[in-house]
Design an enzyme around this catalytic site. Structure first.
Site, PDB file in Angstrom:
ATOM      1  N   ASP A  13       1.131  -1.225   0.001  1.00  0.00           N
ATOM      2  CA  ASP A  13       0.465   0.237  -0.208  1.00  0.00           C
ATOM      3  C   ASP A  13       0.871   1.685  -0.518  1.00  0.00           C
ATOM      4  O   ASP A  13       0.562   2.557   1.167  1.00  0.00           O
ATOM      5  CB  ASP A  13      -0.838   0.102   1.113  1.00  0.00           C
ATOM      6  CG  ASP A  13      -1.471  -1.432   0.913  1.00  0.00           C
ATOM      7  OD1 ASP A  13      -2.076  -1.876   0.216  1.00  0.00           O
ATOM      8  OD2 ASP A  13      -1.817  -1.772   2.484  1.00  0.00           O
ATOM      9  N   GLU A  14       2.115   1.258  -0.677  1.00  0.00           N
ATOM     10  CA  GLU A  14       3.127   2.462  -0.555  1.00  0.00           C
ATOM     11  C   GLU A  14       2.434   3.864  -1.802  1.00  0.00           C
ATOM     12  O   GLU A  14       2.370   4.988  -1.819  1.00  0.00           O
ATOM     13  CB  GLU A  14       4.369   1.688  -1.321  1.00  0.00           C
ATOM     14  CG  GLU A  14       4.699   1.025   0.103  1.00  0.00           C
ATOM     15  CD  GLU A  14       4.903  -0.526  -0.339  1.00  0.00           C
ATOM     16  OE1 GLU A  14       4.031  -0.181  -1.238  1.00  0.00           O
ATOM     17  OE2 GLU A  14       5.864  -1.019   0.279  1.00  0.00           O
ATOM     18  N   GLY A  15       1.399   2.960  -3.135  1.00  0.00           N
ATOM     19  CA  GLY A  15       1.121   3.653  -4.031  1.00  0.00           C
ATOM     20  C   GLY A  15       1.709   3.377  -4.940  1.00  0.00           C
ATOM     21  O   GLY A  15       2.089   4.160  -5.599  1.00  0.00           O
ATOM     22  N   LYS A  16       2.043   2.147  -5.168  1.00  0.00           N
ATOM     23  CA  LYS A  16       2.643   1.322  -6.453  1.00  0.00           C
ATOM     24  C   LYS A  16       1.332   1.540  -8.025  1.00  0.00           C
ATOM     25  O   LYS A  16       2.209   1.851  -8.890  1.00  0.00           O
ATOM     26  CB  LYS A  16       2.632  -0.032  -5.972  1.00  0.00           C
ATOM     27  CG  LYS A  16       3.433  -0.614  -4.690  1.00  0.00           C
ATOM     28  CD  LYS A  16       4.163  -2.074  -5.250  1.00  0.00           C
ATOM     29  CE  LYS A  16       2.589  -2.780  -4.223  1.00  0.00           C
ATOM     30  NZ  LYS A  16       2.231  -2.353  -3.258  1.00  0.00           N
ATOM     31  N   GLY A  17       0.112   1.766  -7.650  1.00  0.00           N
ATOM     32  CA  GLY A  17      -0.904   1.604  -8.335  1.00  0.00           C
ATOM     33  C   GLY A  17      -0.215   3.033  -8.726  1.00  0.00           C
ATOM     34  O   GLY A  17      -0.667   3.876 -10.479  1.00  0.00           O
ATOM     35  N   GLY A  40      -3.667  -4.465  -3.619  1.00  0.00           N
ATOM     36  CA  GLY A  40      -5.036  -3.549  -4.099  1.00  0.00           C
ATOM     37  C   GLY A  40      -5.168  -2.424  -4.501  1.00  0.00           C
ATOM     38  O   GLY A  40      -4.361  -1.625  -3.376  1.00  0.00           O
ATOM     39  N   HIS A  41      -4.658  -1.859  -5.768  1.00  0.00           N
ATOM     40  CA  HIS A  41      -4.243  -0.446  -5.617  1.00  0.00           C
ATOM     41  C   HIS A  41      -5.157   0.353  -6.472  1.00  0.00           C
ATOM     42  O   HIS A  41      -6.069   0.222  -7.383  1.00  0.00           O
ATOM     43  CB  HIS A  41      -3.277  -1.124  -7.054  1.00  0.00           C
ATOM     44  CG  HIS A  41      -2.420  -1.824  -6.647  1.00  0.00           C
ATOM     45  ND1 HIS A  41      -1.555  -2.825  -7.848  1.00  0.00           N
ATOM     46  CD2 HIS A  41      -1.863  -2.339  -5.760  1.00  0.00           C
ATOM     47  CE1 HIS A  41      -0.936  -3.707  -7.384  1.00  0.00           C
ATOM     48  NE2 HIS A  41      -1.098  -3.397  -5.917  1.00  0.00           N
ATOM     49  N   GLN A 223       2.416  -5.993  -2.994  1.00  0.00           N
ATOM     50  CA  GLN A 223       2.766  -6.188  -1.701  1.00  0.00           C
ATOM     51  C   GLN A 223       3.881  -5.172  -1.165  1.00  0.00           C
ATOM     52  O   GLN A 223       4.036  -4.549  -1.772  1.00  0.00           O
ATOM     53  CB  GLN A 223       2.981  -7.978  -1.478  1.00  0.00           C
ATOM     54  CG  GLN A 223       1.875  -8.407  -0.997  1.00  0.00           C
ATOM     55  CD  GLN A 223       1.214  -8.636  -2.439  1.00  0.00           C
ATOM     56  OE1 GLN A 223       1.499  -9.249  -3.533  1.00  0.00           O
ATOM     57  NE2 GLN A 223      -0.301  -8.732  -2.585  1.00  0.00           N
ATOM     58  N   THR A 238       2.975 -12.657   2.937  1.00  0.00           N
ATOM     59  CA  THR A 238       2.532 -13.390   1.826  1.00  0.00           C
ATOM     60  C   THR A 238       2.903 -14.410   1.558  1.00  0.00           C
ATOM     61  O   THR A 238       4.410 -14.467   2.370  1.00  0.00           O
ATOM     62  CB  THR A 238       1.546 -12.346   0.829  1.00  0.00           C
ATOM     63  OG1 THR A 238       0.594 -12.603  -0.226  1.00  0.00           O
ATOM     64  CG2 THR A 238       3.422 -11.857   0.011  1.00  0.00           C
TER      65      THR A 238
END
Ligand code: GDP
Ligand code: IMO
Ligand code: MG
Length: 429
Positions: A13-17, A40-41, A223, A238
């Site tokens: 959830d670092e903001g990859k998307g 979840g992106h 992830q 994971t």
């Protein structure tokens, strides 16, 4: 170096998307290489929000998007995600989307097992996303998986189903559950097969062609390194390798193709699910980070745990994943803090550590050593150049790159695609 590999350098959830979407317009193909719909992106483009779990984030900008063999694929989840995005105006066809034919499937029995194990573990649970990710990877490594290519041979699936169901039925019996309903499963597979097979192909061949043509490939990790099954906070991880090296094995291109490794790093730290988190805050500061950062999971809606920036784990992630440069995201969430803290080391039983030790009990016991910096009262939200950033925000970013021993390539200052500062273009490196 024409290609870029994007990975998360913390607990996801670092903001990859957002960053993959931003980079996708410069790429010719985007490839997911591990994980599944546990990811979840979120992408925000001119105020319109797109939430992706399984589809590569390049799909929204129309870039050729590929699901590589390293991913575990739930065909029903894929179908509903495709339908959801099509309803939002995204076009998805076999022209711009492909799935590796050697990709293992996540089946309902995997989701069942994930849920049963978590429920039985009580307070010792991992806090998985409940998507069946772990059990599906277990079956892949156990050589029992049903794969995408099997969907074209359902009439001869019986011997494979025998092996798979023998394993699962024994496990299910231990949880007082009935055996797998094989005929119902076969029926469901028959129904979904045409949808999946439309996109299935040997993607390694397609990528070879793309590579030969000199195209730019963007590998999209899911992830983060601290959730990696080898290098993460085991067992609270994971079930895949989330490090950059997986881009090669999970796509079918060699390690000489992965190019610039871009680590995505949040300007503070979050984690969702159980497990050690040295800089976690239970106070007002933690609450403020969560509220300002809207820290709720995309997949499960769970509240994310929040804490100060931990330079120790990010330095470790950058080393383990060979990160060339980072994208520092959510800097705007730190706006308005009187002071901000950075963890520079840990204390454990009177000893100072400059890394996170491997043992779970040690990981849970380390105490962060903080360095304090003056915050900034001006807003950085929406900044698109260095000149828009207050002096103390620049000092913070510079201190981060010094401590993690890795340069900053991009800075992100809001969820919007274009609220991004380019320091060093990963595709031009
Ligand atoms: P991913 O799993 O790494 O793709 O990240 P998520 O999408 O799960 O979580 C990141 C969240 O932060 C999303 O809601 C993004 O829209 C949002 N986001 C990304 N970059 C920024 C940023 O620079 N500032 C703010 N305020 N939000 C951001
Ligand atoms: P993105 O790609 C954050 C976490 C779960 C749990 C652990 C194991 O959005 O960054 P799993 O269902 O994979 O077996 O759960 O991993 N987890 C994530 N946390 N972001 C993710 O993906 C995650 N995917 C899995 O919360 O702690
Ligand atoms: Mg996410």
């Amino acid at each position: 170096m024409a290609n870029v590999t994007v990975i998360g350098a913390q607990w996801g959830d670092e903001g990859k998307g957002k960053i993959v979407d931003w980079l996708a317009s410069r790429a010719d193909a985007v490839v997911r290489f591990q994980g599944g719909h546990n990811a979840g992106h979120t992408l925000v483009i001119d105020g319109k929000v797109f939430k992706l779990s399984l589809l590569p984030s390049g799909i929204v900008s129309g870039t050729l998007s590929i699901i590589g063999n390293g991913v575990v694929l739930d065909p029903w989840a894929l179908q509903s995600e495709v339908e959801k995005l099509e309803a939002q105006g995204v076009s998805i066809s076999d022209d711009n989307f492909a799935i590796a034919d050697n990709c293992p499937l996540i089946l309902p029995m995997h989701r069942d097992l994930d849920g049963l194990r978590e429920a039985a573990a009580g307070s010792g649970k991992i806090g998985t996303t409940g998507r069946g990710i772990g059990p599906a990877y277990e079956d892949k490594v156990g050589r029992r998986a049903i794969r995408v290519c099997d969907l074209a041979h359902l009439d001869s699936l019986d011997p494979q189903l025998d092996r798979l169901c023998a394993h699962h039925d024994a496990l299910r019996a231990g949880f007082d559950q009935p055996p797998v309903d094989r005929s119902a499963l076969l029926e469901e597979l028959r129904e979904i097969a045409p949808f999946v097979m439309r996109f299935a192909q040997p993607v390694w061949k397609r990528l070879k062609k793309v590579k030969r043509a000199g195209a730019k490939i963007l590998f999209e990790g899911a992830q983060g390194v601290l959730l990696d099954v080898d290098h993460g906070t085991y067992p609270f991880v994971t079930s895949s390798n989330t490090v950059s090296g997986t881009a090669a094995s999970g796509s079918g291109l060699g390690p000489n193709s992965t190019g610039f490794v871009l680590g995505i790093v949040k300007a503070y730290t979050t984690r969702v699910g159980s497990g050690p988190f040295p800089t976690e805050l239970d106070d007002m500061d933690g609450q403020t980070l969560g509220e300002r950062g809207h820290e709720f999971g995309v997949v499960t809606g769970r509240k994310r745990r929040c804490g100060w920036f931990d330079a120790v784990i990010v330095r470790q992630s950058c080393a383990i994943s060979g990160v060339t440069g980072i994208a520092l995201t959510k800097v705007d969430v730190l706006d308005g803090f009187e002071t901000v803290k950075i963890c520079t080391g840990y204390r454990l039983r009177g000893k100072v550590y400059d890394y996170l030790p491997a043992h779970a009990a040690d990981q849970a016991a380390v105490e962060p050593i903080y360095e304090e910096m003056e915050g900034w009262q001006q807003t950085t939200a929406g900044a698109r150049s260095w000149a828009d950033l207050p002096a103390n925000a620049i000092k913070y970013i510079q201190r981060v790159q010094e401590l993690i021993e890795t340069p900053v390539a991009l800075v992100s200052t809001s969820p919007e695609r274009d609220d991004t500062i380019l320091v060093r273009d990963p595709f031009m490196d």
